[in-house]
Design a protein around this motif. Sequence first.
Motif, mmCIF file in Angstrom:
data_model
loop_
_atom_site.group_PDB
_atom_site.id
_atom_site.type_symbol
_atom_site.label_atom_id
_atom_site.label_comp_id
_atom_site.label_asym_id
_atom_site.label_seq_id
_atom_site.Cartn_x
_atom_site.Cartn_y
_atom_site.Cartn_z
ATOM 1 N N ALA A 74 76.951 19.478 4.772
ATOM 2 C CA ALA A 74 76.966 18.021 4.674
ATOM 3 C C ALA A 74 75.765 17.433 5.402
ATOM 4 C CB ALA A 74 78.259 17.478 5.258
ATOM 5 N N SER A 86 72.072 13.609 19.311
ATOM 6 C CA SER A 86 73.353 12.927 19.207
ATOM 7 C C SER A 86 74.387 13.776 18.462
ATOM 8 C CB SER A 86 73.158 11.597 18.450
ATOM 9 O OG SER A 86 72.623 11.844 17.158
ATOM 10 N N SER A 97 64.116 13.821 15.103
ATOM 11 C CA SER A 97 63.523 14.362 16.330
ATOM 12 C C SER A 97 62.035 14.640 16.067
ATOM 13 C CB SER A 97 64.256 15.637 16.748
ATOM 14 O OG SER A 97 64.353 16.544 15.662
ATOM 15 N N ARG A 152 58.903 18.189 6.921
ATOM 16 C CA ARG A 152 60.354 18.181 6.693
ATOM 17 C C ARG A 152 60.635 18.048 5.210
ATOM 18 N NH1 ARG A 152 64.592 15.789 10.414
ATOM 19 N NH2 ARG A 152 66.313 14.977 9.186
ATOM 20 N N THR A 177 68.419 10.949 24.007
ATOM 21 C CA THR A 177 68.766 12.313 23.579
ATOM 22 C C THR A 177 67.521 13.187 23.539
ATOM 23 O OG1 THR A 177 68.588 11.642 21.257
ATOM 24 C CG2 THR A 177 70.791 11.584 22.269
ATOM 25 N N ARG A 219 77.702 17.634 13.578
ATOM 26 C CA ARG A 219 76.837 18.265 14.573
ATOM 27 C C ARG A 219 77.360 17.929 15.958
ATOM 28 N NH1 ARG A 219 70.548 16.428 15.017
ATOM 29 N NH2 ARG A 219 71.484 14.525 15.875
ATOM 30 N N HIS A 278 68.090 4.019 13.234
ATOM 31 C CA HIS A 278 68.406 3.505 14.565
ATOM 32 C C HIS A 278 68.440 1.985 14.521
ATOM 33 C CE1 HIS A 278 67.082 7.597 15.141
ATOM 34 N NE2 HIS A 278 67.544 7.593 16.373
ATOM 35 N N THR A 331 75.543 8.090 1.418
ATOM 36 C CA THR A 331 75.857 7.763 2.812
ATOM 37 C C THR A 331 74.563 7.594 3.605
ATOM 38 O OG1 THR A 331 75.978 10.120 3.255
ATOM 39 C CG2 THR A 331 78.060 8.979 2.847
ATOM 40 N N ASP A 376 66.473 16.531 3.526
ATOM 41 C CA ASP A 376 67.090 16.435 4.852
ATOM 42 C C ASP A 376 67.006 14.986 5.340
ATOM 43 O OD1 ASP A 376 68.170 16.935 7.288
ATOM 44 O OD2 ASP A 376 66.548 18.197 8.020
HETATM 45 O O1 TXA Z 1 69.694 12.281 18.921
HETATM 46 C C1 TXA Z 1 69.315 12.208 17.772
HETATM 47 O O2 TXA Z 1 70.114 12.107 16.819
HETATM 48 C C2 TXA Z 1 67.809 12.243 17.499
HETATM 49 C C3 TXA Z 1 67.187 10.993 18.125
HETATM 50 C C4 TXA Z 1 65.709 10.876 17.833
HETATM 51 O O3 TXA Z 1 67.872 9.866 17.704
HETATM 52 N N1 TXA Z 1 67.538 12.336 16.103
HETATM 53 C C5 TXA Z 1 67.778 13.466 15.394
HETATM 54 O O4 TXA Z 1 67.357 13.396 14.085
HETATM 55 O O5 TXA Z 1 68.271 14.456 15.867
HETATM 56 P P1 TXA Z 1 67.197 14.673 13.138
HETATM 57 O O6 TXA Z 1 66.581 14.143 11.909
HETATM 58 O O7 TXA Z 1 66.467 15.713 13.853
HETATM 59 O O8 TXA Z 1 68.659 15.099 12.816
HETATM 60 C C6 TXA Z 1 69.432 14.243 12.008
HETATM 61 C C7 TXA Z 1 70.480 14.998 11.289
HETATM 62 C C8 TXA Z 1 69.919 15.894 10.215
HETATM 63 O O9 TXA Z 1 70.445 17.182 10.386
HETATM 64 C C9 TXA Z 1 70.435 15.311 8.923
HETATM 65 O O10 TXA Z 1 70.729 16.292 7.981
HETATM 66 C C10 TXA Z 1 71.674 14.574 9.380
HETATM 67 O O11 TXA Z 1 71.321 14.065 10.624
HETATM 68 N N2 TXA Z 1 71.961 13.462 8.483
HETATM 69 C C11 TXA Z 1 71.230 12.354 8.292
HETATM 70 N N3 TXA Z 1 71.771 11.581 7.336
HETATM 71 C C12 TXA Z 1 72.876 12.196 6.914
HETATM 72 C C13 TXA Z 1 73.883 11.906 5.930
HETATM 73 N N4 TXA Z 1 73.833 10.807 5.185
HETATM 74 N N5 TXA Z 1 74.886 12.797 5.758
HETATM 75 C C14 TXA Z 1 74.947 13.911 6.515
HETATM 76 N N6 TXA Z 1 74.029 14.239 7.445
HETATM 77 C C15 TXA Z 1 73.008 13.408 7.647
#
Ligand code: TXA
Length: 330
Positions: free
Chosen positions: A222, A183, A145, A53, A30, A197, A62, A120, A57
């Motif tokens: 969320a 993703s 990311s 960050r 991704t 998302r 993985h 969660t 958040d």
């Molecule tokens: O494609 C991807 O998902 C990339 C690659 C590196 O795997 N990762 C990614 O991570 O986009 P990040 O941290 O940029 O975005 C993750 C999102 C954040 O918006 C966060 O709020 C949400 O996932 N998230 C994580 N844990 C969560 C939870 N328990 N409940 C709701 N949202 C969550």
Amino acid sequence: MRVLAATAENIAEVAAMLRRGELAAIPTETVYGLAGLATDDGALAQIFAAKDRPTFDPLIVHVPAARARLAALEEDGLVSGVASAALVDRLLAAFWPGPLTLVLPRGPRVPDLAASGLPTVAVRSPRHPVAQALLDAAGPLAAPSANRFGRISPTSAADVVAELSGRVPVVLDGGPCAVGLESTIVAVDEAGLRLLRPGGAPAEAIEAVAGTKLVAGGEKIAAPGMLPGHYAPRKRLVLLDGPVASGTTAPAGRLAALLFDPDAAGRLGEVAARVLGPTPEDAARGLFAALRALDACDADLIVAEPCPWPEGLGHAIRDRLARAAHGSSE
Ligand code: TXA
Ligand code: MG
């Protein structure tokens, strides 16, 4: 920041760093991720610091493809007490490894910091051989990311250097990302499947496998990272209602355009332009690199044509453009 080719030797070196609790930027299908041990508070704290960050958040955990079944996730203490086990298993079988992240009840081995204290946890198994080799060698990795908070996600090792040089010791170069957008995030809970998302796995494909509709994420945030001003270029970005008109001109070097119509570029004269497409997959793959290039060019304003695909990846492309435009005007 060292940029390492993804040789077996370098992968082993980076896996050893990760096992010691250090950070590394790694390729996924991704976007590039900033990885650290998912079960190590020290590594998690470094991830938040390197990205600027906020700790509210949460991160995505993985997992290796070899552990990409619900029973294995439970055994590994990453999730526990999933109500819709059959549904989750179906989704994992269909989409993992790949660009689908599921938000499930958190297991005992996931530190508060990874989940920002939520009950969660977000989990996914990436479809990239380098990421998988690291996961096999180091175990579950938390990886947001690899950009500074709120900025454009990196889709190449060079992008990671531009974002995090001086903050992270190393990036493994796995080439340009094949999907190019993050993703899709889906929460599985009593309410069914909630789309938090849009992303690399089209909502329609998820609904077909689940046999049920995805409902919208809900009013309360969320996914805290889903704030409107994400993915922002430094320049102002304005979304147009229609295609850029033939004959549009601007003072030399002042206007840049993100286009979906390949014929438009030739008509624009002085305007720096990037064309996305012709397929939605091509457009998704090129979107962040195009935004970065236009952000770096000699223009004051970026305009973007509307994304022409109503569904599938078009949904995710529109989402990223809307957030980028919002963030750029803040
Ligand atoms: O494609 C991807 O998902 C990339 C690659 C590196 O795997 N990762 C990614 O991570 O986009 P990040 O941290 O940029 O975005 C993750 C999102 C954040 O918006 C966060 O709020 C949400 O996932 N998230 C994580 N844990 C969560 C939870 N328990 N409940 C709701 N949202 C969550
Ligand atoms: Mg991100």
